[in-house]
Write an enzyme that holds these catalytic residues in place. Structure first.
Site, mmCIF file in Angstrom:
data_model
loop_
_atom_site.group_PDB
_atom_site.id
_atom_site.type_symbol
_atom_site.label_atom_id
_atom_site.label_comp_id
_atom_site.label_asym_id
_atom_site.label_seq_id
_atom_site.Cartn_x
_atom_site.Cartn_y
_atom_site.Cartn_z
ATOM 1 N N GLY A 31 0.336 -4.086 10.903
ATOM 2 C CA GLY A 31 -0.355 -5.220 10.281
ATOM 3 C C GLY A 31 0.587 -5.919 9.326
ATOM 4 C CG LEU A 32 0.101 -10.181 8.763
ATOM 5 C CD1 LEU A 32 -0.905 -11.272 8.372
ATOM 6 C CD2 LEU A 32 1.456 -10.796 9.106
ATOM 7 N N GLY A 34 0.648 -6.383 3.009
ATOM 8 C CA GLY A 34 -0.549 -6.584 2.197
ATOM 9 C C GLY A 34 -1.848 -6.482 2.974
ATOM 10 N N GLY A 36 -3.166 -3.798 4.156
ATOM 11 C CA GLY A 36 -3.896 -2.591 3.776
ATOM 12 C C GLY A 36 -3.410 -1.332 4.474
ATOM 13 C CE LYS A 37 2.087 -2.354 7.143
ATOM 14 N NZ LYS A 37 1.910 -3.624 6.411
ATOM 15 C CB SER A 38 0.461 1.620 1.956
ATOM 16 O OG SER A 38 1.592 1.050 2.533
ATOM 17 C CB SER A 105 5.467 -2.058 14.142
ATOM 18 O OG SER A 105 4.290 -1.606 13.530
HETATM 19 N N1 PPS Z 1 11.256 -10.294 5.092
HETATM 20 C C1 PPS Z 1 10.329 -9.331 4.993
HETATM 21 N N2 PPS Z 1 9.331 -9.273 5.914
HETATM 22 C C2 PPS Z 1 8.413 -8.297 5.820
HETATM 23 N N3 PPS Z 1 8.380 -7.334 4.856
HETATM 24 C C3 PPS Z 1 9.357 -7.365 3.911
HETATM 25 C C4 PPS Z 1 10.357 -8.363 3.943
HETATM 26 N N4 PPS Z 1 11.203 -8.158 2.897
HETATM 27 C C5 PPS Z 1 10.752 -7.068 2.247
HETATM 28 N N5 PPS Z 1 9.645 -6.589 2.838
HETATM 29 C C6 PPS Z 1 8.988 -5.324 2.428
HETATM 30 O O1 PPS Z 1 9.275 -4.400 3.484
HETATM 31 C C7 PPS Z 1 8.099 -3.782 3.972
HETATM 32 C C8 PPS Z 1 8.029 -3.847 5.499
HETATM 33 O O2 PPS Z 1 8.940 -2.963 6.090
HETATM 34 P P1 PPS Z 1 8.696 -2.414 7.561
HETATM 35 O O3 PPS Z 1 9.730 -1.383 7.765
HETATM 36 O O4 PPS Z 1 7.272 -2.007 7.700
HETATM 37 O O5 PPS Z 1 8.962 -3.711 8.465
HETATM 38 S S1 PPS Z 1 9.257 -3.798 10.036
HETATM 39 O O6 PPS Z 1 8.269 -2.943 10.725
HETATM 40 O O7 PPS Z 1 10.629 -3.335 10.291
HETATM 41 O O8 PPS Z 1 9.080 -5.227 10.406
HETATM 42 C C9 PPS Z 1 6.940 -4.574 3.404
HETATM 43 O O9 PPS Z 1 6.008 -3.582 3.028
HETATM 44 P P2 PPS Z 1 4.424 -3.715 3.258
HETATM 45 O O10 PPS Z 1 3.990 -4.778 2.294
HETATM 46 O O11 PPS Z 1 3.918 -2.363 2.899
HETATM 47 O O12 PPS Z 1 4.169 -4.072 4.701
HETATM 48 C C10 PPS Z 1 7.509 -5.359 2.233
HETATM 49 O O13 PPS Z 1 7.268 -4.661 1.022
HETATM 50 N N1 ADP Z 2 -10.839 -2.800 2.829
HETATM 51 C C1 ADP Z 2 -9.575 -2.652 2.362
HETATM 52 N N2 ADP Z 2 -8.714 -1.822 2.978
HETATM 53 C C2 ADP Z 2 -7.441 -1.685 2.530
HETATM 54 N N3 ADP Z 2 -6.935 -2.353 1.451
HETATM 55 C C3 ADP Z 2 -7.768 -3.188 0.789
HETATM 56 C C4 ADP Z 2 -9.109 -3.390 1.211
HETATM 57 N N4 ADP Z 2 -9.689 -4.288 0.391
HETATM 58 C C5 ADP Z 2 -8.757 -4.628 -0.518
HETATM 59 N N5 ADP Z 2 -7.586 -3.965 -0.305
HETATM 60 C C6 ADP Z 2 -6.385 -4.098 -1.143
HETATM 61 O O1 ADP Z 2 -5.360 -4.727 -0.364
HETATM 62 C C7 ADP Z 2 -4.088 -4.268 -0.792
HETATM 63 C C8 ADP Z 2 -3.330 -3.767 0.417
HETATM 64 O O2 ADP Z 2 -2.047 -3.351 0.024
HETATM 65 P P1 ADP Z 2 -1.224 -2.275 0.836
HETATM 66 O O3 ADP Z 2 -2.086 -1.111 1.201
HETATM 67 O O4 ADP Z 2 0.026 -2.000 0.049
HETATM 68 O O5 ADP Z 2 -0.882 -3.083 2.169
HETATM 69 P P2 ADP Z 2 0.343 -2.900 3.173
HETATM 70 O O6 ADP Z 2 0.763 -1.465 3.139
HETATM 71 O O7 ADP Z 2 -0.199 -3.332 4.501
HETATM 72 O O8 ADP Z 2 1.423 -3.823 2.661
HETATM 73 C C9 ADP Z 2 -4.311 -3.182 -1.844
HETATM 74 O O9 ADP Z 2 -4.184 -3.750 -3.129
HETATM 75 C C10 ADP Z 2 -5.768 -2.776 -1.578
HETATM 76 O O10 ADP Z 2 -6.416 -2.307 -2.739
#
Ligand code: PPS
Ligand code: ADP
Length: 198
Positions: A31-32, A34, A36-38, A105
């Site tokens: 997923g994108l 933010g 909610g993956k982590s 991914s």
């Molecule tokens: N350019 C760019 N695009 C996307 N994400 C970025 C970028 N630069 C830094 N970040 C940070 O890196 C996290 C994503 O890394 P991933 O290893 O999951 O990415 S990928 O699967 O190889 O596309 C991602 O974490 P999540 O927010 O948890 O998804 C970001 O914190």
């Molecule tokens: N239903 C939900 N499931 C997961 N995250 C949620 C939900 N509603 C709100 N959130 C918020 O969205 C944010 C997701 O962040 P994070 O888990 O770091 O996303 P990712 O790992 O995809 O970047 C967190 O601040 C979380 O509290």
């Protein structure tokens, strides 16, 4: 591969699964940023742990600050990032653990490649389907803001692509359901795969 002869160890995955009392496989969150993956991965792991399941989490920022700290976000770098993670995940499956992997991914081809490495029967795809506007309004790490003003290039959803999965095993919509509901749907799905032997 020339001159490489993998050794067949006598204690194998099945032995380790028996010892642990459950099967091992990968729950792969895509997923994108933010979406909610982590957050969901953490909750799923806690719930499985409380049920006595042996788990291990692999997460984007964590892996990128260690094993993959020489990789960025260009297409080739993402491919190498995901290839290494898939190989690591496979090793953990072999070790008898349920792996919880959270990586953007972004492309269907990425996820097909990962699935091929891990093996389709050991791969559960969870699509964290959160609209870009919602992820951007959350902007947990302030990265969308930076991407919008051009401080970060190749940011997924802004100037790099994200392709939604066609047929994920589980799809959750974090803007429409509480995290607890998503978690119980995911745990419900994986229960069958655990086939606890104890
Ligand atoms: N350019 C760019 N695009 C996307 N994400 C970025 C970028 N630069 C830094 N970040 C940070 O890196 C996290 C994503 O890394 P991933 O290893 O999951 O990415 S990928 O699967 O190889 O596309 C991602 O974490 P999540 O927010 O948890 O998804 C970001 O914190
Ligand atoms: N239903 C939900 N499931 C997961 N995250 C949620 C939900 N509603 C709100 N959130 C918020 O969205 C944010 C997701 O962040 P994070 O888990 O770091 O996303 P990712 O790992 O995809 O970047 C967190 O601040 C979380 O509290």
């Amino acid at each position: 591969m020339n001159n490489i002869f993998p050794h067949a160890f006598q204690v194998d995955r099945m032995d380790r699964n028996k010892l642990k009392g459950h099967n091992s496989f990968v729950i792969w969150f895509t997923g994108l940023s933010g979406s909610g993956k982590s957050t969901l991965a953490n909750m799923v792991e806690k719930e499985l742990y409380q049920k006595g399941i042996h788990t291990f989490s692999l997460d984007g920022d964590n892996v990128r600050s260690g094993l993959n700290n020489n990789l960025g976000f260009a297409r080739e770098d993402r491919e190498e990032n995901l290839r290494r993670i898939a190989e690591v995940a496979k090793l953990f499956v072999d070790s008898g653990n349920v792996v919880i992997a959270s990586f953007i991914s972004p492309l269907s081809s990425d996820r097909n490649f990962i699935k091929n490495i891990i093996g389709s029967k050991d791969f559960v795809e969870v699509f964290v389907n959160t609209p870009l506007e919602v992820c951007e309004s959350r902007d947990v790490k302030g990265l969308y803001k930076k991407a919008r003003i051009g401080e970060i290039k190749n940011f997924t959803g802004i100037d790099a692509p994200y392709e939604a999965p066609f047929s994920p095993e589980v799809e959750v919509k974090t803007d429409l359901e509480d995290a607890e509901v998503s978690v119980s749907r995911i745990v419900e799905y994986v229960k069958n795969k655990l086939e606890i032997k104890k």
